[in-house]
Design a protein around this motif. Structure first.
Motif, PDB file in Angstrom:
ATOM      1  N   LEU A  90       0.908  -1.196  -0.093  1.00 48.92           N
ATOM      2  CA  LEU A  90      -0.049   0.058   0.108  1.00 48.92           C
ATOM      3  C   LEU A  90       0.906   1.140  -0.043  1.00 48.92           C
ATOM      4  O   LEU A  90       1.823   1.323   0.763  1.00 48.92           O
ATOM      5  CB  LEU A  90      -1.140   0.011   1.377  1.00 48.92           C
ATOM      6  N   ALA A  91       0.640   2.392  -0.831  1.00 47.91           N
ATOM      7  CA  ALA A  91       1.253   3.264  -1.128  1.00 47.91           C
ATOM      8  C   ALA A  91       0.550   4.663  -1.145  1.00 47.91           C
ATOM      9  O   ALA A  91      -0.802   4.557  -1.516  1.00 47.91           O
ATOM     10  CB  ALA A  91       2.388   3.405  -2.043  1.00 47.91           C
ATOM     11  N   ASP A  92       1.067   5.692  -0.983  1.00 46.96           N
ATOM     12  CA  ASP A  92       0.448   7.176  -1.295  1.00 46.96           C
ATOM     13  C   ASP A  92       1.194   7.542  -2.327  1.00 46.96           C
ATOM     14  O   ASP A  92       2.306   7.819  -2.256  1.00 46.96           O
ATOM     15  CB  ASP A  92       0.205   8.082   0.104  1.00 46.96           C
ATOM     16  N   LEU A  93       0.550   8.245  -3.381  1.00 46.28           N
ATOM     17  CA  LEU A  93       1.058   8.846  -4.463  1.00 46.28           C
ATOM     18  C   LEU A  93       0.576  10.466  -4.597  1.00 46.28           C
ATOM     19  O   LEU A  93      -0.421  10.600  -4.418  1.00 46.28           O
ATOM     20  CB  LEU A  93       0.688   8.236  -5.866  1.00 46.28           C
ATOM     21  N   THR A  94       1.566  11.222  -4.804  1.00 46.86           N
ATOM     22  CA  THR A  94       1.509  12.466  -5.027  1.00 46.86           C
ATOM     23  C   THR A  94       1.807  12.896  -6.523  1.00 46.86           C
ATOM     24  O   THR A  94       2.676  12.563  -6.806  1.00 46.86           O
ATOM     25  CB  THR A  94       2.560  13.286  -4.103  1.00 46.86           C
ATOM     26  N   ILE A 143       5.920   2.392 -12.869  1.00 45.33           N
ATOM     27  CA  ILE A 143       5.355   3.499 -12.089  1.00 45.33           C
ATOM     28  C   ILE A 143       6.518   4.015 -11.167  1.00 45.33           C
ATOM     29  O   ILE A 143       7.115   3.336 -10.503  1.00 45.33           O
ATOM     30  CB  ILE A 143       4.282   3.248 -11.141  1.00 45.33           C
ATOM     31  N   ALA A 144       6.934   5.355 -11.169  1.00 39.89           N
ATOM     32  CA  ALA A 144       8.250   5.868 -10.590  1.00 39.89           C
ATOM     33  C   ALA A 144       8.075   7.244 -10.488  1.00 39.89           C
ATOM     34  O   ALA A 144       7.412   7.906 -11.317  1.00 39.89           O
ATOM     35  CB  ALA A 144       9.705   5.335 -11.336  1.00 39.89           C
ATOM     36  N   GLU A 145       8.716   7.798  -9.432  1.00 39.28           N
ATOM     37  CA  GLU A 145       8.632   9.306  -9.202  1.00 39.28           C
ATOM     38  C   GLU A 145       9.574   9.901 -10.438  1.00 39.28           C
ATOM     39  O   GLU A 145      10.459   9.444 -10.888  1.00 39.28           O
ATOM     40  CB  GLU A 145       9.475   9.528  -7.994  1.00 39.28           C
ATOM     41  N   GLY A 169       0.970  16.477 -13.721  1.00 45.58           N
ATOM     42  CA  GLY A 169       0.755  15.313 -14.641  1.00 45.58           C
ATOM     43  C   GLY A 169       1.893  14.311 -14.527  1.00 45.58           C
ATOM     44  O   GLY A 169       1.995  13.469 -15.325  1.00 45.58           O
ATOM     45  N   ARG A 170       2.802  14.635 -13.340  1.00 44.43           N
ATOM     46  CA  ARG A 170       3.718  13.495 -13.101  1.00 44.43           C
ATOM     47  C   ARG A 170       3.709  12.970 -11.693  1.00 44.43           C
ATOM     48  O   ARG A 170       3.015  13.755 -10.761  1.00 44.43           O
ATOM     49  CB  ARG A 170       5.288  14.214 -13.457  1.00 44.43           C
ATOM     50  N   ILE A 171       4.239  11.977 -11.548  1.00 45.22           N
ATOM     51  CA  ILE A 171       4.348  11.333 -10.061  1.00 45.22           C
ATOM     52  C   ILE A 171       5.706  12.227  -9.344  1.00 45.22           C
ATOM     53  O   ILE A 171       6.645  12.012  -9.698  1.00 45.22           O
ATOM     54  CB  ILE A 171       4.586   9.809 -10.113  1.00 45.22           C
ATOM     55  N   LEU A 172       5.070  12.899  -8.326  1.00 47.73           N
ATOM     56  CA  LEU A 172       5.853  13.606  -7.612  1.00 47.73           C
ATOM     57  C   LEU A 172       6.703  12.997  -6.377  1.00 47.73           C
ATOM     58  O   LEU A 172       7.882  13.000  -6.135  1.00 47.73           O
ATOM     59  CB  LEU A 172       5.188  15.042  -6.931  1.00 47.73           C
TER      60      LEU A 172
END
Length: 449
Positions: free
Chosen positions: A44-48, A394-396, A52-55
């Motif tokens: 489980l994770a939180d995404l910011t 999926i990556a920052e 338009g990009r994964i911060l």
């Protein structure tokens, strides 16, 4: 309003603000840089997401952290999130011609003849464009962000279809990364003028040099010519090979040997390779050892090969028709799954939905217990084969391109069609609908009678 629709609206609102936090998503370690948290590789994770990009991706917090009240915090409720799909072996130019091919009967030979007849009669630029664009709209809706299509390239069709492909690639730029590979019988590589002209055409379109490799008397010589033409023009190679139950079919091994002879530095992908499943173990071992040494990648096409292989009128098929992915993967061979044909004589069904392909592949090829990192076969691995860098993961720092499912485990995701999945591109959920088949009625012979 369903929970999925509510979530879609929340994501759309967050995207309009250019920044949001998506909490409690279930990511898989196979397509991220994180270590597994459970037996299936999920955590489980939180995404910011910002602009338009994964911060940032951080471990999911039990309680929301103090933050700007204006920043939307959206709870995904433990839903599985996967990258958008990469489909490295399709035939967009053949798609949806089935209604015009009544002589097709599910066999490879009849499919070849029916497609050839339809191509000769109907494949104008307008016809090819309409059908290919229809297929791309379906793929985009289902969550595919990159496709390689084979283009039937026997003259005069090459002069029709390649400009259509180039136009469509520009039209779809930013939504689907499109690549093309030429397709012709490998015996046509004997003709210097044809091979050099085709290689130049492919190079001008940023494509891949390809052919159907079958047991011609001079197959090794023809393969050497293909590798030489690719090297001269800075092209990768993509072959169809061994799409048969004939145990003597050995084009995969010969392609790997040709790559080693040529010291070829480019990428080589081979599709189908069905005959491996009916060969003696000693032959299989020798072939796969050579393929591994040559760093040749293989793509399996479960939908098409289940449909075509071992089809005998009135008889039940006795084998699955698919190639030996487990044995390849154990040797470090890059393996992928792809859609292949859609509603044409080679496969009467399909909608370029890579979740459907992965679901079928999991069941037919036993890509489970454990599920391991097989999801890479429809995401990161084909992206690497196609030279697309970090796409499929999926990556920052990467574009916020992913799919949010209702399911919270592999069993839940792969047990339903997930027709209400939420596809997010550049941080924004898409709001598309599948194209209606009636849109194709204007093309010759495709209206329902």
């Amino acid at each position: 309003m369903t929970a999925q629709l509510v979530l879609h609206e929340q994501l759309a609102a967050g995207a309009r603000m250019s920044r949001y936090v998506l909490r409690n998503v279930r990511l898989n370690s196979a397509v991220t840089n994180w270590s597994a948290m459970d037996a299936a590789g999920f955590f489980l994770a939180d995404l910011t997401v910002e602009h338009g990009r994964i911060l940032a991706t951080t471990p999911a917090r039990r309680e929301p952290t103090a933050t700007d009240d204006r920043l939307p915090i959206i709870d995904a409720g433990g839903r599985v999130m996967l990258p958008t799909f990469v489909d490295c072996h399709t035939h967009l130019d053949k798609g949806h011609i089935l209604p015009r091919t009544p002589t097709a009967n599910g066999t490879f030979e009849r499919a070849l003849a029916a497609t050839r007849a339809d191509r000769t009669t109907n494949w104008s630029a307008a016809d090819v464009f309409k059908r290919m664009d229809f297929a791309l709209r379906s793929a985009f809706h289902h969550g595919t962000s990159a496709i390689r299509t084979h283009i039937d390239s026997q003259p005069p069709q090459d002069a029709i279809s390649w400009p259509v492909f180039t136009e469509l690639r520009q039209h779809w730029r930013g939504r689907i990364d499109l690549q093309a590979s030429c397709l012709f019988p490998i015996d046509m590589a004997r003709d210097d003028a044809f091979l050099n002209s085709m290689a130049r055409r492919v190079a001008a379109a940023g494509g891949t040099l390809g052919a159907v490799a079958y047991p011609a008397p001079d197959i090794d010589h023809l393969l050497d010519r293909m590798f030489a033409a690719a090297a001269r023009n800075g092209l990768d190679l993509d072959f169809h090979a061994d799409e048969t139950s004939d145990p003597t079919a050995d084009a995969l091994r010969r392609i790997a040997e040709a790559k080693l002879r040529a010291s070829f530095a480019g990428k080589v992908l081979v599709g189908h390779c069905c005959s491996l499943a009916v060969q003696d173990e000693a032959i299989v071992d020798a072939t796969l050892d050579t393929v591994a040494t040559a760093s040749v990648a293989v793509v399996a096409l479960p939908t098409c090969n289940l449909y075509l292989q071992d089809r005998r009128n009135g008889a039940t098929p006795r084998w699955r028709g698919v190639t030996l992915l487990h044995e390849m993967k154990k040797r470090g061979i890059a393996v992928a799954l792809a859609s292949d044909n859609t509603r044409d004589p080679f496969h009467s069904y399909g909608d370029l939905d890579m979740l459907d392909t992965f679901r079928l592949g999991t069941r037919v090829l036993h890509l489970d217990h454990p599920s391991g990192d097989w999801i890479r076969a429809v995401t990161t691995t084909p992206a690497e084969v196609m030279g697309l860098g970090a796409k499929g993961g999926i990556a920052e720092g990467q574009p916020a391109d992913f799919i949010l499912y209702e399911g919270r485990s592999w069993s839940e995701v792969l047990s339903r069609a997930e027709s209400n999945r939420i596809v997010i591109r550049n941080g924004t959920p898409i709001s598309t609908s599948l194209p209606s088949y009636a849109e194709l009625d204007g093309l010759e012979g495709l209206a329902l009678g």
